[in-house]
Design a protein around this motif. Structure first.
Motif, PDB file in Angstrom:
ATOM      1  N   HIS A  26       4.061   7.600 -12.390  1.00  0.00           N
ATOM      2  CA  HIS A  26       3.217   7.960 -11.251  1.00  0.00           C
ATOM      3  C   HIS A  26       3.536   7.062 -10.053  1.00  0.00           C
ATOM      4  N   PHE A  27       4.631   7.380  -9.371  1.00  0.00           N
ATOM      5  CA  PHE A  27       5.073   6.599  -8.211  1.00  0.00           C
ATOM      6  C   PHE A  27       4.052   6.657  -7.080  1.00  0.00           C
ATOM      7  N   GLY A  28       3.491   7.828  -6.821  1.00  0.00           N
ATOM      8  CA  GLY A  28       2.546   8.000  -5.714  1.00  0.00           C
ATOM      9  C   GLY A  28       1.260   7.225  -5.918  1.00  0.00           C
ATOM     10  N   ILE A  29       0.770   7.213  -7.138  1.00  0.00           N
ATOM     11  CA  ILE A  29      -0.480   6.490  -7.408  1.00  0.00           C
ATOM     12  C   ILE A  29      -0.258   4.987  -7.303  1.00  0.00           C
ATOM     13  N   LEU A  30       0.876   4.507  -7.790  1.00  0.00           N
ATOM     14  CA  LEU A  30       1.172   3.079  -7.682  1.00  0.00           C
ATOM     15  C   LEU A  30       1.365   2.670  -6.218  1.00  0.00           C
ATOM     16  N   THR A  31       1.967   3.522  -5.428  1.00  0.00           N
ATOM     17  CA  THR A  31       2.107   3.259  -3.994  1.00  0.00           C
ATOM     18  C   THR A  31       0.742   3.217  -3.316  1.00  0.00           C
ATOM     19  N   THR A  32      -0.142   4.132  -3.708  1.00  0.00           N
ATOM     20  CA  THR A  32      -1.496   4.146  -3.145  1.00  0.00           C
ATOM     21  C   THR A  32      -2.260   2.880  -3.532  1.00  0.00           C
ATOM     22  N   VAL A  33      -2.115   2.444  -4.762  1.00  0.00           N
ATOM     23  CA  VAL A  33      -2.770   1.204  -5.206  1.00  0.00           C
ATOM     24  C   VAL A  33      -2.252   0.022  -4.390  1.00  0.00           C
ATOM     25  N   ASP A  34      -0.953  -0.037  -4.170  1.00  0.00           N
ATOM     26  CA  ASP A  34      -0.386  -1.125  -3.368  1.00  0.00           C
ATOM     27  C   ASP A  34      -0.912  -1.104  -1.931  1.00  0.00           C
ATOM     28  N   CYS A  35      -1.028   0.081  -1.362  1.00  0.00           N
ATOM     29  CA  CYS A  35      -1.537   0.199   0.013  1.00  0.00           C
ATOM     30  C   CYS A  35      -3.001  -0.209   0.110  1.00  0.00           C
ATOM     31  N   VAL A  36      -3.805   0.213  -0.857  1.00  0.00           N
ATOM     32  CA  VAL A  36      -5.225  -0.155  -0.863  1.00  0.00           C
ATOM     33  C   VAL A  36      -5.376  -1.666  -1.046  1.00  0.00           C
ATOM     34  N   LEU A  37      -4.552  -2.254  -1.891  1.00  0.00           N
ATOM     35  CA  LEU A  37      -4.604  -3.706  -2.080  1.00  0.00           C
ATOM     36  C   LEU A  37      -4.207  -4.453  -0.815  1.00  0.00           C
ATOM     37  N   SER A  38      -3.216  -3.944  -0.100  1.00  0.00           N
ATOM     38  CA  SER A  38      -2.813  -4.629   1.124  1.00  0.00           C
ATOM     39  C   SER A  38      -3.925  -4.593   2.174  1.00  0.00           C
ATOM     40  N   ILE A  39      -4.668  -3.504   2.227  1.00  0.00           N
ATOM     41  CA  ILE A  39      -5.802  -3.428   3.152  1.00  0.00           C
ATOM     42  C   ILE A  39      -6.960  -4.297   2.658  1.00  0.00           C
ATOM     43  N   ALA A  40      -7.178  -4.304   1.353  1.00  0.00           N
ATOM     44  CA  ALA A  40      -8.289  -5.080   0.793  1.00  0.00           C
ATOM     45  C   ALA A  40      -8.087  -6.584   0.981  1.00  0.00           C
ATOM     46  N   PHE A  41      -6.847  -7.027   1.010  1.00  0.00           N
ATOM     47  CA  PHE A  41      -6.579  -8.451   1.177  1.00  0.00           C
ATOM     48  C   PHE A  41      -6.425  -8.866   2.638  1.00  0.00           C
ATOM     49  N   TYR A  42      -6.729  -7.968   3.563  1.00  0.00           N
ATOM     50  CA  TYR A  42      -6.640  -8.328   4.983  1.00  0.00           C
ATOM     51  C   TYR A  42      -7.677  -9.404   5.332  1.00  0.00           C
ATOM     52  N   PHE A  43      -8.917  -9.182   4.947  1.00  0.00           N
ATOM     53  CA  PHE A  43      -9.959 -10.152   5.309  1.00  0.00           C
ATOM     54  C   PHE A  43      -9.753 -11.509   4.641  1.00  0.00           C
ATOM     55  N   PRO A  44      -9.420 -11.570   3.340  1.00  0.00           N
ATOM     56  CA  PRO A  44      -9.129 -12.898   2.781  1.00  0.00           C
ATOM     57  C   PRO A  44      -7.968 -13.606   3.482  1.00  0.00           C
ATOM     58  N   SER A  45      -6.968 -12.835   3.914  1.00  0.00           N
ATOM     59  CA  SER A  45      -5.869 -13.476   4.654  1.00  0.00           C
ATOM     60  C   SER A  45      -6.350 -13.976   6.005  1.00  0.00           C
ATOM     61  N   LEU A  46      -7.267 -13.242   6.627  1.00  0.00           N
ATOM     62  CA  LEU A  46      -7.840 -13.690   7.902  1.00  0.00           C
ATOM     63  C   LEU A  46      -8.602 -15.002   7.725  1.00  0.00           C
TER      64      LEU A  46
END
Length: 95
Positions: A68-88
């Motif tokens: 499931h390449f698409g689902i793993l890509t979606t998980v990676d994208c959601v994680l990158s957005i979710a870690f925006y505030f901790p990186s800030l």
């Protein structure tokens, strides 16, 4: 599973799109001066991509995600957005 670099590039582009759109939204509708502080989260991109790559390294070894390449890509994208505030927060502490 191949295409790790492609998933990380897509995650990076989604992170940058989120950074740009959320900074514009924050500056226009919430507080114009606070948008400057909010935009500092982009400097946490290398750390966010490192964390997303580590989680992707674990997930791509799972049998279900191998097909499931698409689902793993979606998980990676959601994680990158979710870690925006901790990186800030991390960038704000360092600066």
């Amino acid at each position: 599973m191949q295409n790790v670099a492609l998933r990380l590039v897509i995650s990076t582009l989604i992170f940058l799109a989120f950074w740009y759109s959320s900074t514009i939204f924050y500056g226009k509708f919430i507080h114009d001066v606070g948008a400057t502080h909010w935009s500092l989260g982009v400097f946490g991109l290398p750390g966010v991509i490192a964390v997303v790559w580590s989680i992707d390294f674990y997930l791509r070894k799972q049998p279900w995600f191998q097909d499931h390449f698409g689902i793993l890509t979606t998980v990676d994208c959601v994680l990158s957005i979710a870690f925006y505030f901790p990186s800030l927060v991390l960038v704000s502490r360092v600066i």
